[in-house]
Scaffold this motif. Structure first.
Motif, PDB file in Angstrom:
ATOM      1  N   ARG A   1     -11.781  65.561  24.571  1.00 36.93           N
ATOM      2  CA  ARG A   1     -10.307  65.974  25.026  1.00 36.93           C
ATOM      3  C   ARG A   1      -9.414  65.807  23.596  1.00 36.93           C
ATOM      4  O   ARG A   1      -8.631  66.861  23.504  1.00 36.93           O
ATOM      5  CB  ARG A   1      -9.926  64.915  25.880  1.00 36.93           C
ATOM      6  N   ASP A   2      -9.666  64.826  22.838  1.00 35.06           N
ATOM      7  CA  ASP A   2      -8.783  64.815  21.448  1.00 35.06           C
ATOM      8  C   ASP A   2      -8.676  66.044  20.899  1.00 35.06           C
ATOM      9  O   ASP A   2      -7.976  66.626  20.013  1.00 35.06           O
ATOM     10  CB  ASP A   2      -9.197  63.651  20.640  1.00 35.06           C
ATOM     11  N   ALA A   3     -10.237  66.601  20.638  1.00 35.08           N
ATOM     12  CA  ALA A   3     -10.560  67.715  19.920  1.00 35.08           C
ATOM     13  C   ALA A   3      -9.776  69.052  20.633  1.00 35.08           C
ATOM     14  O   ALA A   3      -9.472  69.886  19.574  1.00 35.08           O
ATOM     15  CB  ALA A   3     -12.076  67.867  19.822  1.00 35.08           C
ATOM     16  N   GLU A   4      -9.886  69.073  21.631  1.00 39.18           N
ATOM     17  CA  GLU A   4      -9.058  70.146  22.632  1.00 39.18           C
ATOM     18  C   GLU A   4      -7.797  70.180  22.026  1.00 39.18           C
ATOM     19  O   GLU A   4      -7.132  71.389  22.061  1.00 39.18           O
ATOM     20  CB  GLU A   4      -9.307  70.118  24.087  1.00 39.18           C
ATOM     21  N   THR A   5      -7.084  69.068  22.361  1.00 36.12           N
ATOM     22  CA  THR A   5      -5.696  68.869  22.084  1.00 36.12           C
ATOM     23  C   THR A   5      -5.326  69.534  20.495  1.00 36.12           C
ATOM     24  O   THR A   5      -4.238  70.146  20.403  1.00 36.12           O
ATOM     25  CB  THR A   5      -4.968  67.627  22.342  1.00 36.12           C
ATOM     26  N   LEU A   6      -5.915  69.100  19.677  1.00 28.72           N
ATOM     27  CA  LEU A   6      -5.807  68.989  18.295  1.00 28.72           C
ATOM     28  C   LEU A   6      -5.987  70.651  17.937  1.00 28.72           C
ATOM     29  O   LEU A   6      -5.369  71.189  17.169  1.00 28.72           O
ATOM     30  CB  LEU A   6      -7.068  68.425  17.430  1.00 28.72           C
ATOM     31  N   ALA A   7      -7.135  71.219  18.702  1.00 32.12           N
ATOM     32  CA  ALA A   7      -7.607  72.723  18.333  1.00 32.12           C
ATOM     33  C   ALA A   7      -6.357  73.667  18.981  1.00 32.12           C
ATOM     34  O   ALA A   7      -5.974  74.557  18.361  1.00 32.12           O
ATOM     35  CB  ALA A   7      -8.743  73.106  19.209  1.00 32.12           C
ATOM     36  N   LYS A   8      -5.796  73.477  20.125  1.00 32.30           N
ATOM     37  CA  LYS A   8      -4.527  73.969  20.670  1.00 32.30           C
ATOM     38  C   LYS A   8      -3.346  74.033  19.593  1.00 32.30           C
ATOM     39  O   LYS A   8      -2.667  75.057  19.358  1.00 32.30           O
ATOM     40  CB  LYS A   8      -3.931  73.427  21.883  1.00 32.30           C
ATOM     41  N   LYS A   9      -3.069  72.845  19.219  1.00 31.11           N
ATOM     42  CA  LYS A   9      -2.030  72.559  18.120  1.00 31.11           C
ATOM     43  C   LYS A   9      -2.289  73.387  16.879  1.00 31.11           C
ATOM     44  O   LYS A   9      -1.237  74.339  16.309  1.00 31.11           O
ATOM     45  CB  LYS A   9      -1.820  71.210  17.654  1.00 31.11           C
ATOM     46  N   ILE A  10      -3.549  73.367  16.258  1.00 31.51           N
ATOM     47  CA  ILE A  10      -3.693  74.270  15.070  1.00 31.51           C
ATOM     48  C   ILE A  10      -3.670  75.576  15.490  1.00 31.51           C
ATOM     49  O   ILE A  10      -3.072  76.484  14.626  1.00 31.51           O
ATOM     50  CB  ILE A  10      -5.175  73.795  14.514  1.00 31.51           C
TER      51      ILE A  10
END
Length: 451
Positions: free
Chosen positions: A76-85
């Motif tokens: 879930r952390d990776a998903e959030t970070l990917a969206k921001k990037i």
């Protein structure tokens, strides 16, 4: 927010046990992948803007293996970070992406250059801790192998740079005409190991002084960096009793064979230290740190405090007749010197170094032998003498407080009565002394088995 970004089809628990098979990566959502890199799993974002046709590929971080693993990412952390990037990428904010991933460009500061800090480390810290010879050797490593890091900021040196440096160290060491191939294995490996140790100690100093946060050398393993592993030779332990007796006599009467200059400059305490270690099968460092205050003359025991013992617990050594004679001889010698250490250096009044024992062993035998081999010699002799009595062999390990037992036995038996262990330890040491220095003694006589 990135359009069309779907939630990952795997949960965190499912990713723990996921099997990659022949694949290198597993698709999680529109732009998010779990990639296998060696023994690690990392999250990676891959995205292409359809209008500009520009693409981005970034590693987000390592997969989180447990709840307590705060440094790594959950799915879930990776998903959030990917969206921001992806959002930042569409807005053409590359610098902010690097900041988000902790990879922003940092300007080097000359005050933190490797060369300057390394010289200060040798001059102000290392010079007080080790001998001038060691400092000279570390300076040699810098001049020949570490100079490539001279004008680099120590705060920004990465593991990958150090790995490449160690590879170059090995290659350069092989080309060196003086570095020939040895029986111990692949040449160049030892030099790379020493350079790595020098770097590790330097970075520990930097971490301790708050100059850098982490030591990039700490987790590096040469086996994975260098192309060839070092070949470890099996120890050859002497088992012939007659040869062992000859060896002990050479140690015991070592000083009598010295003449002229050798005799005048010889530290007699080093002979007693070597004999003491051979008779007690004690670790070299522990023996060298023996102080007069540890000795209880009334009860004939030496009590070693936890800070002098490898296992960090009190160790009681009973004094046999020969050990007591050695200590009394040293006590007479110490009347003039007045050192707090039993095995002292006459000039410095401090404890003897490891070299004092190794020099005697080099002259006594042609084989590569260290004082730690004395423990193996004693235990091997017991195994041969009592090869049909497994309990006896295990008991010997317990009495000597050995780090590891044989056949998977890893823990030390705890005796309810501490005196029982001391008595058995004394019986074993007396048995060992009479084996290697027999007079009218029955070899078949055993130390008692109270199990």
């Amino acid at each position: 927010m990135a359009k069309g970004f779907k939630m990952a089809k795997y949960t965190q628990n499912e990713l723990f046990e996921i099997d990659f098979g022949n694949k290198k990566s597993i698709y999680l959502s529109n732009y998010l992948y779990l990639v296998k890199r060696g023994n690690k799993k990392v999250f990676e974002v891959k995205y292409t803007n359809k209008k500009t046709k520009k693409s981005i590929k970034k590693v987000l971080g390592e997969f989180k293996h447990s709840k307590k693993d705060y440094k790594r990412l959950s799915v879930r952390d990776a998903e959030t970070l990917a969206k921001k990037i992806i959002d930042l990428f569409n807005e053409d904010k590359k610098e902010e992406i690097n900041k988000l991933l902790g990879k922003e460009k940092k300007e080097p500061d000359k005050n933190f250059y490797f060369e300057k800090l390394f010289f200060n480390y040798l001059k102000n810290f290392r010079n007080k801790k080790v001998s001038p010879k060691t400092v000279k050797m570390e300076m040699y490593y810098y001049e020949n192998y570490l100079k490539g890091l001279a004008n680099k900021d120590v705060r920004f040196i990465q593991k990958s740079e150090i790995s490449k440096l160690l590879k170059r160290t090995q290659e350069k060491s092989i080309k060196n005409k003086h570095n020939t191939k040895t029986k111990d294995g692949y040449n160049g490996y030892d030099t790379a190991m020493r350079v790595k140790t020098t770097l590790n100690q330097f970075y520990n100093y930097l971490v301790g002084n708050g100059i850098v946060k982490d030591n990039p050398v700490k987790d590096l393993r040469l086996e994975t960096i260098l192309p060839v592993k070092k070949i470890k030779k099996k120890k050859e332990i002497e088992t012939d009793l007659n040869k062992l007796r000859e060896f002990y006599l050479k140690i015991r009467f070592y000083h009598q064979n010295l003449t002229g200059y050798q005799r005048r400059n010889f530290q007699i305490t080093s002979k007693y230290l070597t004999e003491f270690i051979f008779l007690t099968a004690m670790r070299n460092k522990q023996a060298r740190l023996t102080k007069w205050e540890f000795i209880d003359w009334e009860n004939n025991i030496i009590i070693y405090p936890p800070d002098t013992v490898k296992k960090r617990r009190e160790y009681i050594l009973p004094m046999t007749k020969r050990i007591k004679i050695i200590l009394k001889m040293l006590k007479k010698l110490n009347e003039k010197v007045k050192s707090e250490y039993v095995f002292f250096n006459k000039k410095t009044k401090k404890n003897l170094t490891d070299i004092s024992v190794s020099r005697i062993l080099q002259n006594v035998t042609n084989r590569k032998l260290t004082s730690h081999n004395f423990r193996d010699i004693l235990l091997t002799t017991i195994k041969i003498q009592y090869k049909h009595d497994f309990n006896k062999i295990v008991l010997a390990h317990q009495i000597l407080d050995h780090s590891k037992f044989i056949d998977g036995i890893d823990d030390v038996y705890t005796y309810k009565d501490a005196n029982e262990l001391i008595i058995m330890r004394k019986e074993l040491l007396e048995w060992w002394y009479n084996i290697i220095y027999p007079r009218t003694y029955d070899i078949n006589h055993s130390f008692k088995n109270k199990n």
